[in-house]
Design a protein around this motif. Structure first.
Motif, PDB file in Angstrom:
ATOM      1  N   ARG A  24       0.810  -1.224   0.000  1.00 27.60           N
ATOM      2  CA  ARG A  24       0.000   0.000   0.000  1.00 27.60           C
ATOM      3  C   ARG A  24       0.843   1.274   0.000  1.00 27.60           C
ATOM      4  O   ARG A  24       0.311   2.378  -0.018  1.00 27.60           O
ATOM      5  CB  ARG A  24      -0.938  -0.021   1.215  1.00 27.60           C
ATOM      6  CG  ARG A  24      -1.929  -1.172   1.180  1.00 27.60           C
ATOM      7  CD  ARG A  24      -2.773  -1.239   2.443  1.00 27.60           C
ATOM      8  NE  ARG A  24      -1.954  -1.445   3.637  1.00 27.60           N
ATOM      9  CZ  ARG A  24      -1.514  -2.638   4.032  1.00 27.60           C
ATOM     10  NH1 ARG A  24      -1.804  -3.735   3.321  1.00 27.60           N
ATOM     11  NH2 ARG A  24      -0.780  -2.766   5.121  1.00 27.60           N
ATOM     12  N   VAL A  61      -1.799   4.031   1.299  1.00 31.37           N
ATOM     13  CA  VAL A  61      -3.201   3.686   1.471  1.00 31.37           C
ATOM     14  C   VAL A  61      -3.315   2.901   2.768  1.00 31.37           C
ATOM     15  O   VAL A  61      -2.579   1.926   2.966  1.00 31.37           O
ATOM     16  CB  VAL A  61      -3.720   2.851   0.287  1.00 31.37           C
ATOM     17  CG1 VAL A  61      -5.159   2.389   0.540  1.00 31.37           C
ATOM     18  CG2 VAL A  61      -3.640   3.654  -1.002  1.00 31.37           C
ATOM     19  N   PRO A  62      -4.173   3.280   3.704  1.00 36.16           N
ATOM     20  CA  PRO A  62      -4.219   2.594   4.990  1.00 36.16           C
ATOM     21  C   PRO A  62      -4.737   1.157   4.886  1.00 36.16           C
ATOM     22  O   PRO A  62      -5.477   0.815   3.960  1.00 36.16           O
ATOM     23  CB  PRO A  62      -5.180   3.466   5.823  1.00 36.16           C
ATOM     24  CG  PRO A  62      -6.018   4.170   4.816  1.00 36.16           C
ATOM     25  CD  PRO A  62      -5.126   4.410   3.626  1.00 36.16           C
ATOM     26  N   ALA A  77      -8.728   0.841   4.646  1.00 39.62           N
ATOM     27  CA  ALA A  77      -9.294   2.010   3.985  1.00 39.62           C
ATOM     28  C   ALA A  77     -10.810   1.869   3.852  1.00 39.62           C
ATOM     29  O   ALA A  77     -11.316   0.833   3.442  1.00 39.62           O
ATOM     30  CB  ALA A  77      -8.663   2.184   2.608  1.00 39.62           C
ATOM     31  N   ARG A  78     -11.510   2.943   4.198  1.00 45.59           N
ATOM     32  CA  ARG A  78     -12.964   2.949   4.087  1.00 45.59           C
ATOM     33  C   ARG A  78     -13.423   3.343   2.692  1.00 45.59           C
ATOM     34  O   ARG A  78     -14.426   2.862   2.198  1.00 45.59           O
ATOM     35  CB  ARG A  78     -13.558   3.950   5.090  1.00 45.59           C
ATOM     36  CG  ARG A  78     -13.460   3.541   6.544  1.00 45.59           C
ATOM     37  CD  ARG A  78     -13.784   4.725   7.452  1.00 45.59           C
ATOM     38  NE  ARG A  78     -13.999   4.330   8.823  1.00 45.59           N
ATOM     39  CZ  ARG A  78     -13.056   4.021   9.692  1.00 45.59           C
ATOM     40  NH1 ARG A  78     -11.788   4.070   9.296  1.00 45.59           N
ATOM     41  NH2 ARG A  78     -13.351   3.670  10.929  1.00 45.59           N
ATOM     42  N   TRP A  79     -12.716   4.271   2.069  1.00 49.31           N
ATOM     43  CA  TRP A  79     -13.152   4.878   0.831  1.00 49.31           C
ATOM     44  C   TRP A  79     -12.457   4.256  -0.373  1.00 49.31           C
ATOM     45  O   TRP A  79     -11.348   3.718  -0.242  1.00 49.31           O
ATOM     46  CB  TRP A  79     -12.880   6.379   0.876  1.00 49.31           C
ATOM     47  CG  TRP A  79     -13.700   7.095   1.891  1.00 49.31           C
ATOM     48  CD1 TRP A  79     -13.343   7.382   3.179  1.00 49.31           C
ATOM     49  CD2 TRP A  79     -15.030   7.596   1.724  1.00 49.31           C
ATOM     50  NE1 TRP A  79     -14.363   8.048   3.817  1.00 49.31           N
ATOM     51  CE2 TRP A  79     -15.422   8.194   2.938  1.00 49.31           C
ATOM     52  CE3 TRP A  79     -15.926   7.612   0.654  1.00 49.31           C
ATOM     53  CZ2 TRP A  79     -16.665   8.781   3.123  1.00 49.31           C
ATOM     54  CZ3 TRP A  79     -17.171   8.206   0.827  1.00 49.31           C
ATOM     55  CH2 TRP A  79     -17.523   8.779   2.052  1.00 49.31           C
ATOM     56  N   GLU A  96      -8.370   6.443  -0.677  1.00 46.76           N
ATOM     57  CA  GLU A  96      -8.031   6.969   0.643  1.00 46.76           C
ATOM     58  C   GLU A  96      -6.522   6.886   0.832  1.00 46.76           C
ATOM     59  O   GLU A  96      -5.914   5.838   0.606  1.00 46.76           O
ATOM     60  CB  GLU A  96      -8.743   6.212   1.754  1.00 46.76           C
ATOM     61  CG  GLU A  96      -8.421   6.742   3.139  1.00 46.76           C
ATOM     62  CD  GLU A  96      -9.303   6.170   4.244  1.00 46.76           C
ATOM     63  OE1 GLU A  96      -9.016   6.450   5.431  1.00 46.76           O
ATOM     64  OE2 GLU A  96     -10.268   5.453   3.926  1.00 46.76           O
ATOM     65  N   HIS A 152      -3.215   8.245   3.467  1.00 40.76           N
ATOM     66  CA  HIS A 152      -2.691   8.920   4.648  1.00 40.76           C
ATOM     67  C   HIS A 152      -1.280   9.407   4.334  1.00 40.76           C
ATOM     68  O   HIS A 152      -0.492   8.688   3.710  1.00 40.76           O
ATOM     69  CB  HIS A 152      -2.661   7.982   5.855  1.00 40.76           C
ATOM     70  CG  HIS A 152      -4.012   7.615   6.366  1.00 40.76           C
ATOM     71  ND1 HIS A 152      -4.199   6.925   7.543  1.00 40.76           N
ATOM     72  CD2 HIS A 152      -5.258   7.852   5.867  1.00 40.76           C
ATOM     73  CE1 HIS A 152      -5.501   6.749   7.741  1.00 40.76           C
ATOM     74  NE2 HIS A 152      -6.155   7.294   6.736  1.00 40.76           N
ATOM     75  N   GLN A 187      -5.530  12.757   6.097  1.00 38.52           N
ATOM     76  CA  GLN A 187      -6.421  11.692   5.641  1.00 38.52           C
ATOM     77  C   GLN A 187      -7.156  12.239   4.412  1.00 38.52           C
ATOM     78  O   GLN A 187      -8.068  13.059   4.529  1.00 38.52           O
ATOM     79  CB  GLN A 187      -7.422  11.290   6.732  1.00 38.52           C
ATOM     80  CG  GLN A 187      -8.369  10.173   6.298  1.00 38.52           C
ATOM     81  CD  GLN A 187      -9.480   9.944   7.309  1.00 38.52           C
ATOM     82  OE1 GLN A 187      -9.912  10.865   8.000  1.00 38.52           O
ATOM     83  NE2 GLN A 187      -9.948   8.712   7.405  1.00 38.52           N
ATOM     84  N   THR A 217      -9.616  11.504   1.388  1.00 39.42           N
ATOM     85  CA  THR A 217     -10.628  10.524   1.020  1.00 39.42           C
ATOM     86  C   THR A 217     -11.434  11.026  -0.167  1.00 39.42           C
ATOM     87  O   THR A 217     -11.741  12.218  -0.268  1.00 39.42           O
ATOM     88  CB  THR A 217     -11.587  10.239   2.183  1.00 39.42           C
ATOM     89  OG1 THR A 217     -12.227  11.452   2.598  1.00 39.42           O
ATOM     90  CG2 THR A 217     -10.852   9.640   3.371  1.00 39.42           C
ATOM     91  N   GLY A 260     -15.914  -1.604   2.365  1.00 40.80           N
ATOM     92  CA  GLY A 260     -15.027  -1.116   1.315  1.00 40.80           C
ATOM     93  C   GLY A 260     -15.362  -1.721  -0.026  1.00 40.80           C
ATOM     94  O   GLY A 260     -15.644  -2.928  -0.126  1.00 40.80           O
ATOM     95  N   PRO A 262      -7.664  -2.203  -0.572  1.00 39.33           N
ATOM     96  CA  PRO A 262      -6.673  -1.136  -0.420  1.00 39.33           C
ATOM     97  C   PRO A 262      -5.416  -1.357  -1.250  1.00 39.33           C
ATOM     98  O   PRO A 262      -4.844  -0.399  -1.781  1.00 39.33           O
ATOM     99  CB  PRO A 262      -6.375  -1.154   1.079  1.00 39.33           C
ATOM    100  CG  PRO A 262      -7.636  -1.668   1.700  1.00 39.33           C
ATOM    101  CD  PRO A 262      -8.152  -2.688   0.729  1.00 39.33           C
TER     102      PRO A 262
END
Length: 378
Positions: free
Chosen positions: A247, A259-260, A263-265, A268, A270, A333, A335, A359, A363
């Motif tokens: 990532r 990318v975390p 990742a929610r989105w 996304e 960081h 962050q 997004t 998700g 990610p």
């Protein structure tokens, strides 16, 4: 200032603070025109109400209903004033920061007995006061909301600026973080940029905002709980893992973007400093210099994925003013709800109502897409 970025504070016609930040390579002189508008009185400071079911404070800021929506270039409220456009900024500028006319928090501060309208201020009495649950609790929404104009141009975003201008904006974030953190009753300072109609942006002018909250935000409270459980070195451990992962996106001497893991989105990212710094005010000139270049590369890569501007929220999380500063680290962050060239992710039932995220894109796959789009340099 060794950066060469000059700072010129002044006041608008209704007393609001306005600060010009001149690029290190500016073509502007130091003098600025005075704001001579005849302005209505500012609205009363909003009132917060406690949601007793969640412990969240909600600021009821009804004056925000009167905001300008999608103005023409000729009536852009963030452009320099002209004979036909009585905008918020009296003169030409590189970067300008001013108090929002209809803020969610402020203009009253916690040390005031009354607001500018003469009404009593029922300010929060510290974090313990805000944490107490009970029915029908209210407090005055003290604090400050500011607008950060990245350019005098009518359209654009942070990513469309030059490296010199990006550096000036970062200097403004650091300056305002220090100043706002020192205001009575401010518990957290949050710089951010909303970009694109899909995010709800109603002004295409390149700009961001800074909120100075009278409480620690719910998202940051959850971060502090994680630090309590896992230790103040949590960000160091995250960086160690992400820098060796699929990532990973890009890294410099002082910053890393990735990318975390969760990742929610669909998109996304960081962006985290390598050493522990609680906020922009604590960064060094070298860290700010590198950030200007790396952040532009990242944003231009995000735009290059589909070949046109990508909607996003760029949220710069900073440590609270009075708690958690040993572990809560400054970080971006970024997004975006964009999950395809013509597809958006909507926060519908599960996400919006329950806070339970699903998700759409792995990610690791998102990171591969973003990596391929990031330019080699800016």
């Amino acid at each position: 200032m060794t950066t060469g970025i000059a700072i010129h504070p002044t006041r608008l016609a209704d007393g609001r603070e306005l600060i010009y930040f001149d690029d290190a390579d500016t073509a502007l002189g130091p003098e600025r025109r005075v704001d001579t508008r005849d302005l209505d009185a500012r609205p009363a400071t909003a009132t917060m109400r406690l949601d007793v079911l969640t412990g969240d404070w909600v600021s009821i800021a009804a004056a925000r209903q009167n905001r300008v929506v999608n103005p023409s270039a000729a009536l852009d409220p963030l452009a320099p004033q002209s004979d036909d456009n009585p905008s918020e900024i009296p003169d030409i500028y590189d970067v300008a920061v001013f108090e929002n006319r209809s803020p969610s928090f402020g203009p009253a501060l916690a040390d005031a007995a009354t607001g500018h309208d003469g009404e009593p201020i029922d300010a929060p009495q510290g974090l313990a006061d805000l944490a107490r649950l009970d029915l029908d609790r209210t407090r005055t929404s003290v604090g400050r909301c500011e607008v950060v104009c990245f350019s005098p141009e009518h359209e654009g975003s942070f990513g469309t600026q030059t490296p010199s201008r990006a550096r000036t904006v970062i200097e403004a974030w650091a300056h305002r973080t220090a100043a706002l953190s020192a205001l009575p009753g401010v518990e957290q300072v949050f710089p951010f940029e909303n970009r694109g109609a899909a995010i709800g942006v109603t002004l295409p002018h390149p700009h961001g905002q800074i909120y100075a909250y009278p409480y620690v935000t719910p998202r940051t409270q959850r971060l502090l709980a994680s630090l309590d459980q896992l230790g103040d070195d949590l960000f160091d451990r995250i960086l160690e893992r992400e820098r060796d992962s699929e990532r990973m996106l890009l890294a410099g001497e002082h910053w890393t973007a990735f990318v975390p893991f969760a990742a929610r989105w669909p998109l996304e990212v960081h962006l985290v400093p390598h050493r522990h710094v609680p906020d922009f005010a604590a960064t060094t000139e070298a860290e700010r210099d590198e950030l200007a270049r790396l952040y532009l590369r990242l944003l231009r890569g995000i735009d290059a994925i589909y070949g046109d501007p990508t909607p996003y929220i760029a949220a710069w999380h900073q440590a609270p003013v009075n708690v958690g500063r040993a572990g809560a680290r400054l970080h971006l962050q970024l997004t975006s709800p964009r999950r395809g060239a013509d597809k958006l992710k909507y926060t519908a039932g599960s996400e919006a109502a329950m806070g339970a995220w699903i998700g759409d894109i792995r990610p690791e796959a998102a990171a591969e897409t973003i990596r391929a789009a990031i330019p080699a340099s800016v």
